[in-house]
Scaffold this motif. Structure first.
Motif, mmCIF file in Angstrom:
data_model
loop_
_atom_site.group_PDB
_atom_site.id
_atom_site.type_symbol
_atom_site.label_atom_id
_atom_site.label_comp_id
_atom_site.label_asym_id
_atom_site.label_seq_id
_atom_site.Cartn_x
_atom_site.Cartn_y
_atom_site.Cartn_z
ATOM 1 N N VAL A 283 34.029 38.912 58.067
ATOM 2 C CA VAL A 283 35.025 37.944 57.617
ATOM 3 C C VAL A 283 34.349 36.950 56.673
ATOM 4 O O VAL A 283 33.288 36.403 56.983
ATOM 5 C CB VAL A 283 35.659 37.208 58.813
ATOM 6 N N ILE A 284 34.962 36.740 55.536
ATOM 7 C CA ILE A 284 34.431 35.827 54.516
ATOM 8 C C ILE A 284 35.213 34.528 54.608
ATOM 9 O O ILE A 284 36.429 34.515 54.415
ATOM 10 C CB ILE A 284 34.570 36.459 53.114
ATOM 11 N N LYS A 285 34.529 33.458 54.907
ATOM 12 C CA LYS A 285 35.166 32.146 55.049
ATOM 13 C C LYS A 285 35.092 31.398 53.719
ATOM 14 O O LYS A 285 34.058 31.389 53.050
ATOM 15 C CB LYS A 285 34.469 31.320 56.135
ATOM 16 N N ALA A 286 36.179 30.753 53.344
ATOM 17 C CA ALA A 286 36.241 30.019 52.082
ATOM 18 C C ALA A 286 35.186 28.925 52.020
ATOM 19 O O ALA A 286 34.561 28.713 50.976
ATOM 20 C CB ALA A 286 37.637 29.432 51.878
ATOM 21 N N TYR A 287 34.968 28.228 53.132
ATOM 22 C CA TYR A 287 33.990 27.146 53.104
ATOM 23 C C TYR A 287 32.557 27.670 53.018
ATOM 24 O O TYR A 287 31.684 26.983 52.509
ATOM 25 C CB TYR A 287 34.193 26.180 54.281
ATOM 26 N N THR A 288 32.315 28.880 53.455
ATOM 27 C CA THR A 288 31.000 29.499 53.256
ATOM 28 C C THR A 288 30.801 29.770 51.770
ATOM 29 O O THR A 288 29.743 29.474 51.206
ATOM 30 C CB THR A 288 30.876 30.806 54.060
ATOM 31 N N VAL A 289 31.826 30.336 51.143
ATOM 32 C CA VAL A 289 31.763 30.592 49.694
ATOM 33 C C VAL A 289 31.595 29.275 48.951
ATOM 34 O O VAL A 289 30.761 29.164 48.044
ATOM 35 C CB VAL A 289 33.006 31.369 49.217
ATOM 36 N N ALA B 276 39.633 30.963 43.246
ATOM 37 C CA ALA B 276 38.861 32.156 42.881
ATOM 38 C C ALA B 276 39.023 33.252 43.936
ATOM 39 O O ALA B 276 39.186 34.433 43.594
ATOM 40 C CB ALA B 276 37.393 31.788 42.684
ATOM 41 N N LEU B 277 38.987 32.877 45.197
ATOM 42 C CA LEU B 277 39.194 33.869 46.256
ATOM 43 C C LEU B 277 40.596 34.473 46.170
ATOM 44 O O LEU B 277 40.766 35.693 46.303
ATOM 45 C CB LEU B 277 38.961 33.238 47.631
ATOM 46 N N ASP B 278 41.592 33.627 45.935
ATOM 47 C CA ASP B 278 42.967 34.127 45.806
ATOM 48 C C ASP B 278 43.127 35.051 44.599
ATOM 49 O O ASP B 278 43.918 35.999 44.633
ATOM 50 C CB ASP B 278 43.958 32.968 45.744
ATOM 51 N N PHE B 279 42.380 34.788 43.529
ATOM 52 C CA PHE B 279 42.384 35.692 42.379
ATOM 53 C C PHE B 279 41.944 37.093 42.810
ATOM 54 O O PHE B 279 42.565 38.089 42.446
ATOM 55 C CB PHE B 279 41.460 35.166 41.268
ATOM 56 N N TRP B 280 40.878 37.160 43.617
ATOM 57 C CA TRP B 280 40.381 38.467 44.061
ATOM 58 C C TRP B 280 41.342 39.123 45.050
ATOM 59 O O TRP B 280 41.407 40.350 45.125
ATOM 60 C CB TRP B 280 38.957 38.351 44.610
ATOM 61 N N VAL B 281 42.118 38.318 45.762
ATOM 62 C CA VAL B 281 43.188 38.872 46.610
ATOM 63 C C VAL B 281 44.235 39.521 45.707
ATOM 64 O O VAL B 281 44.669 40.659 45.950
ATOM 65 C CB VAL B 281 43.831 37.780 47.498
ATOM 66 N N GLU B 282 44.640 38.814 44.655
ATOM 67 C CA GLU B 282 45.644 39.347 43.714
ATOM 68 C C GLU B 282 45.168 40.632 43.052
ATOM 69 O O GLU B 282 45.976 41.503 42.728
ATOM 70 C CB GLU B 282 45.955 38.308 42.633
ATOM 71 N N GLN B 283 43.871 40.767 42.859
ATOM 72 C CA GLN B 283 43.314 41.964 42.220
ATOM 73 C C GLN B 283 43.143 43.123 43.207
ATOM 74 O O GLN B 283 42.747 44.218 42.827
ATOM 75 C CB GLN B 283 41.956 41.645 41.578
ATOM 76 N N GLY B 284 43.418 42.864 44.490
ATOM 77 C CA GLY B 284 43.285 43.912 45.497
ATOM 78 C C GLY B 284 41.861 44.101 45.996
ATOM 79 O O GLY B 284 41.569 45.106 46.641
ATOM 80 N N ILE B 285 40.988 43.141 45.728
ATOM 81 C CA ILE B 285 39.587 43.245 46.140
ATOM 82 C C ILE B 285 39.395 42.673 47.543
ATOM 83 O O ILE B 285 38.583 43.158 48.315
ATOM 84 C CB ILE B 285 38.663 42.518 45.137
ATOM 85 N N LEU B 286 40.145 41.628 47.848
ATOM 86 C CA LEU B 286 40.079 40.986 49.160
ATOM 87 C C LEU B 286 41.438 41.022 49.838
ATOM 88 O O LEU B 286 42.467 41.059 49.162
ATOM 89 C CB LEU B 286 39.676 39.510 49.019
ATOM 90 N N HIS B 287 41.416 40.962 51.157
ATOM 91 C CA HIS B 287 42.619 40.700 51.945
ATOM 92 C C HIS B 287 42.489 39.274 52.446
ATOM 93 O O HIS B 287 41.429 38.893 52.955
ATOM 94 C CB HIS B 287 42.713 41.612 53.178
ATOM 95 N N LYS B 288 43.537 38.484 52.333
ATOM 96 C CA LYS B 288 43.567 37.159 52.945
ATOM 97 C C LYS B 288 44.165 37.351 54.330
ATOM 98 O O LYS B 288 45.296 37.801 54.468
ATOM 99 C CB LYS B 288 44.427 36.206 52.113
ATOM 100 N N VAL C 49 31.456 21.071 43.505
ATOM 101 C CA VAL C 49 32.507 22.082 43.408
ATOM 102 C C VAL C 49 33.571 21.713 44.438
ATOM 103 O O VAL C 49 33.278 21.573 45.623
ATOM 104 C CB VAL C 49 31.957 23.499 43.699
ATOM 105 N N ALA C 50 34.797 21.536 43.984
ATOM 106 C CA ALA C 50 35.896 21.140 44.867
ATOM 107 C C ALA C 50 36.427 22.354 45.634
ATOM 108 O O ALA C 50 36.456 23.470 45.106
ATOM 109 C CB ALA C 50 37.012 20.508 44.054
ATOM 110 N N PRO C 51 36.880 22.158 46.879
ATOM 111 C CA PRO C 51 37.419 23.263 47.677
ATOM 112 C C PRO C 51 38.501 24.083 46.965
ATOM 113 O O PRO C 51 38.475 25.321 47.043
ATOM 114 C CB PRO C 51 37.959 22.577 48.930
ATOM 115 N N PRO C 52 39.454 23.449 46.246
ATOM 116 C CA PRO C 52 40.476 24.276 45.583
ATOM 117 C C PRO C 52 39.893 25.280 44.586
ATOM 118 O O PRO C 52 40.475 26.340 44.369
ATOM 119 C CB PRO C 52 41.362 23.255 44.862
#
Length: 169
Positions: free
Chosen positions: A48-54, A74-86, A66-69
């Motif tokens: 599991v990849i945690k946003a705060y770890t990234v 960026a993580l949501d972009f990779w979700v949209e590309q089908g690379i990650l599942h949220k 670097v702000a949390p948003p």
């Protein structure tokens, strides 16, 4: 999971980042330096990849805050590309097993959309290992059962937590 010797899959194992970037660019996605940095960080993670770890890793690599948003976008972009599942159930992201190669029906049961497939995501509560199973027949049976009760599924994956084979030893 079926074993195969598909050249695209071998290419992914040798250079997963390049394979993903090429596929996304072919689909018209704009890959910024920040998105590429997050992809690098994601590919270094397991389970599991945690946003705060990234976010923390991004801050370690940056001269400015670097702000949390920024990390979430960026993580949501990779979700949209089908690379990650949220995956809300584990409050994190999971690297999609389909993003890890470019094989077709010889490897996965036929699915109508590579970016939006159904999956059972198995998460070990002991070590955090993640295993994504594409069980199309089982998923179809689940959808039929749920639809019979008048319920419409919003998620395209189901997270099951338990203890992996390795941790059971």
């Amino acid at each position: 999971m079926k074993v195969h010797a598909n050249q695209a899959c071998r290419n992914f194992r040798m250079n997963p980042k390049q394979t993903i970037l090429e596929r996304c660019r072919e689909n018209g996605a704009q890959i910024t330096a920040l998105r590429e940095q997050v992809l690098d960080l994601v590919l270094q993670q397991s389970g599991v990849i945690k946003a705060y770890t990234v976010l923390s890793l991004m801050q370690q690599q940056s001269d400015s805050p670097v702000a949390p948003p920024t990390a979430y976008r960026a993580l949501d972009f990779w979700v949209e590309q089908g690379i990650l599942h949220k995956v809300a159930a584990v409050n994190g992201y999971v690297l999609c097993s389909h993003a890890q190669h470019e094989c077709n029906s010889h490897c996965h049961e036929e699915e109508s959309n590579a970016h939006h497939h159904s999956a059972f995501i198995l998460v070990c509560t002991e070590c955090g290992t993640v295993d994504e199973q594409t069980l199309s027949k089982e998923w179809a049976a689940l959808q039929q059962g749920v639809a019979a009760s008048g319920f419409l599924l919003k998620e395209e994956h189901l997270v099951l937590t338990g203890i992996c084979k390795q941790c059971q030893k």
